[in-house]
Enzyme design. Structure first.
Site, PDB file in Angstrom:
ATOM      1  CD  GLU A  28       8.439 -34.601 -10.368  1.00 32.54           C
ATOM      2  OE1 GLU A  28       7.282 -34.522  -9.478  1.00 32.54           O
ATOM      3  OE2 GLU A  28       8.684 -33.929 -11.238  1.00 32.54           O
ATOM      4  CB  CYS A  82       5.877 -36.951 -12.342  1.00 34.06           C
ATOM      5  SG  CYS A  82       6.573 -35.669 -13.354  1.00 34.06           S
ATOM      6  CG  HIS A 123       6.839 -32.462 -14.956  1.00 37.98           C
ATOM      7  ND1 HIS A 123       5.739 -32.604 -14.453  1.00 37.98           N
ATOM      8  CD2 HIS A 123       6.591 -31.429 -16.114  1.00 37.98           C
ATOM      9  CE1 HIS A 123       4.465 -31.801 -15.186  1.00 37.98           C
ATOM     10  NE2 HIS A 123       5.037 -31.246 -15.956  1.00 37.98           N
ATOM     11  CB  CYS A 149       1.749 -34.218 -12.065  1.00 36.11           C
ATOM     12  SG  CYS A 149       2.812 -34.586 -13.497  1.00 36.11           S
TER      13      CYS A 149
END
Length: 149
Positions: free
Chosen positions: A55, A86, A53, A83
């Site tokens: 992040e 993260c 992801h 999420c």
């Protein structure tokens, strides 16, 4: 220090992710001096890695640049509510502030779902600011998913 939003850079990284066929999420990490240290978009498909992801990728790059697993007083700008995975990484890295665009009622882990930062088990709870460039971030995501249906 005067506040300067870096959400436009995060949106640009999200657009680049969409151009690669990735879910359009972008993130930017800023060090305590106000310098951009990492900019990334989602790369889960490209890397065949469900943890890739935006992040996570920016946290990895910033930690490598800092030579530390802690990013105290860093600012993270991300186009979508992080999420749970993260958010846990953000807490573990001790990031100081999180600014995000669109809310994610389905998979968010900050204001929705797991609400990672509000748990007693959270290692750290950053300051959180939502709704930064929300309309543009949300529209980009809606357009991306509409094109795939």
């Amino acid at each position: 220090m005067i506040f300067k939003s870096h959400m436009e850079q995060a949106l640009s990284a999200a657009r680049a992710a969409a151009d690669r066929g990735e879910v359009p999420v972008g993130a930017v990490l800023i060090d305590p001096q106000g310098k951009v240290v990492a900019v990334e978009g989602n790369r889960t498909r490209e890397y065949h890695d469900p943890t890739a992801h935006a992040e996570i990728l920016t946290i990895r790059a910033a930690c490598a640049a800092a030579g530390s697993e802690r990013l105290a007083d860093y600012d993270l700008y991300v186009t979508l509510e992080p999420c749970a995975m993260c958010a846990a990484a953000i807490a573990a890295a001790r990031i100081g502030r999180v600014y995000y665009g669109a809310s994610d009622p389905k998979s968010g882990g900050v204001a929705h779902g797991a609400r990672v930062f509000s748990h007693a088990q959270a290692h750290h709870s950053p300051e959180v600011y939502d709704g930064i460039a929300e309309a543009e971030a949300e529209q980009m995501l809606k357009a991306f998913f509409a094109a795939r249906r």
